[in-house]
Design an enzyme around this catalytic site. Sequence first.
Site, PDB file in Angstrom:
ATOM      1  N   ALA A 120      53.393  78.684  93.383  1.00 28.06           N
ATOM      2  CA  ALA A 120      52.401  79.931  94.141  1.00 28.06           C
ATOM      3  C   ALA A 120      52.173  80.656  93.025  1.00 28.06           C
ATOM      4  O   ALA A 120      53.247  81.050  92.529  1.00 28.06           O
ATOM      5  CB  ALA A 120      52.673  80.281  95.345  1.00 28.06           C
ATOM      6  N   LYS A 121      51.235  82.021  93.135  1.00 23.87           N
ATOM      7  CA  LYS A 121      51.737  83.405  92.193  1.00 23.87           C
ATOM      8  C   LYS A 121      50.165  83.691  93.608  1.00 23.87           C
ATOM      9  O   LYS A 121      49.835  83.485  93.497  1.00 23.87           O
ATOM     10  CB  LYS A 121      51.380  83.032  90.611  1.00 23.87           C
ATOM     11  CG  LYS A 121      51.631  84.321  90.333  1.00 23.87           C
ATOM     12  CD  LYS A 121      52.936  85.237  89.892  1.00 23.87           C
ATOM     13  CE  LYS A 121      53.872  84.238  88.491  1.00 23.87           C
ATOM     14  NZ  LYS A 121      55.596  84.814  89.141  1.00 23.87           N
ATOM     15  N   GLY A 122      51.039  85.191  93.243  1.00 26.93           N
ATOM     16  CA  GLY A 122      50.127  86.131  93.723  1.00 26.93           C
ATOM     17  C   GLY A 122      49.645  87.582  93.387  1.00 26.93           C
ATOM     18  O   GLY A 122      50.622  87.941  92.394  1.00 26.93           O
ATOM     19  N   ASP A 161      57.488  90.348  91.346  1.00 27.91           N
ATOM     20  CA  ASP A 161      57.356  89.434  90.221  1.00 27.91           C
ATOM     21  C   ASP A 161      57.567  91.674  89.236  1.00 27.91           C
ATOM     22  O   ASP A 161      57.677  91.937  90.270  1.00 27.91           O
ATOM     23  CB  ASP A 161      56.259  88.804  90.555  1.00 27.91           C
ATOM     24  CG  ASP A 161      56.170  88.119  89.117  1.00 27.91           C
ATOM     25  OD1 ASP A 161      56.535  86.987  88.862  1.00 27.91           O
ATOM     26  OD2 ASP A 161      55.318  88.391  88.447  1.00 27.91           O
TER      27      ASP A 161
END
Length: 430
Positions: A120-122, A161
Amino acid sequence: MSSEATPDERAEQTTETPPETPLDTARHQLNRAASYIDIDPNIVERLTYPTAVHEVTIPLKRDDGTVEIFNGYRAQHDSVRGPFKGGLRYHPHVNREEVMGLAMWMTWKCAVVDLPFGGAKGGVNVDPKTLSKDETERLTRRFTNELRNVIGPQTDIPAPDMGTDAQTMAWIMDTYSVQEAETTTAVVTGKPTAIGGSKGREEAPGRSVAIVARELLNYYDYQLSEATVAVQGFGSVGANAARLLDEWGATVVAVSDINGAAYDPTGLETHAIPSHEQEPEAVTHYAEETISNDALLELDVDLLIPAAIGNVITEANAADIQADLIVEGANGPITFIADSILADREIHVVPDILANAGGVTVSYFEWIQDINHRTWSLDRVNEELETVMIDAWDAVRHEVEARDVTWRDAAYIVALSRIAAAHESRGLWP
Ligand code: NAD
């Protein structure tokens, strides 16, 4: 793609159009790895798209009372092997396509080190430098509220991040816990140790880069005590990797930050040079001799570790790289065209998804500690990290030897094989 082509030819065909975005890159790597293995094309088709992309708007009340709206995203790529896992970034360029690509990248990274997580990434399209601390907290808490139904310790576990840090994770954990009416430390990783963060998390990506570098040197018969190393970037990844290799006996001849590099062909005292966290962008202040970042990349060393930013080795300088071996510390430091030039020149490159996976691996340890309400010692974290990295290294090395492929292709083959096996076992419902 012609099904009559050999795997090598099919892999070659996929490099003809250089990818431009993280999504292109991730899909390109998927197709390239798929061309080597016997995989159901329906699984490849499924993996080409994310499971879901959540897009929200976040109203932020600025300190002056005005309200500004930002866009927030969470892309969830694949969860066949476990909950979604990946960072949240605050950066003005964050957009839907970028997080989709980076989420896929996380799926490959978790699988290559065999973690029971998907990708996942956001993030939020905001420049965090323009926000006060109070504004960052309000933005983070509201973003958490908007994502509340799609994140959770068994569903999707964010981490820091670009532009986010342990404090950001603490606010997310607190907001989520208050809403759930129970302290839920395992909803995020990369937290402060006071609220369930793991010892060794910050140093972990640099440590895994150093472990992989050590194994790579050994594989090609270099003595660590005689090896010369250049490291671009002296931040969390670069400084920790450089210092460990220095401690283990390697001669680190150059390290750099955005202003340039400290250079000493007899070996730098890496602990005497401040890391990005200790004193930002001060590497050259402590150097007797300095060179440019471009010159660092072209040094005639045994091992080069680009650990600063993406796309630093390109078509323009790939022919001038003199290092024998490269370990990718940063994400995506080598462009596709440069990668094939390096491969033609028989410069061996270990990819980011393996080398810097220590970060997500210790995030996994943090999650285990939180779920079990236990704390591991730093020694235990480092020992377990060593085990995970050596197991992953061995799996990738096996593919390099068995298929005569590059380390990059081998890493993607290992990752995709594991993901495909899980999809085969579970099947497609209905
Ligand atoms: P950081 O901010 O701690 O340090 C970055 C370093 O790179 C600094 O020394 C900075 O001066 C230098 N730098 C920045 N721009 C540069 C340029 N144009 N030329 C040369 N040097 C430059 O960052 P980090 O956490 O060490 O991350 C570095 C890379 O590793 C990024 O690609 C990041 O995505 C990746 N990465 C980080 C982690 C992590 O957990 N920290 C995990 C996996 C991958």
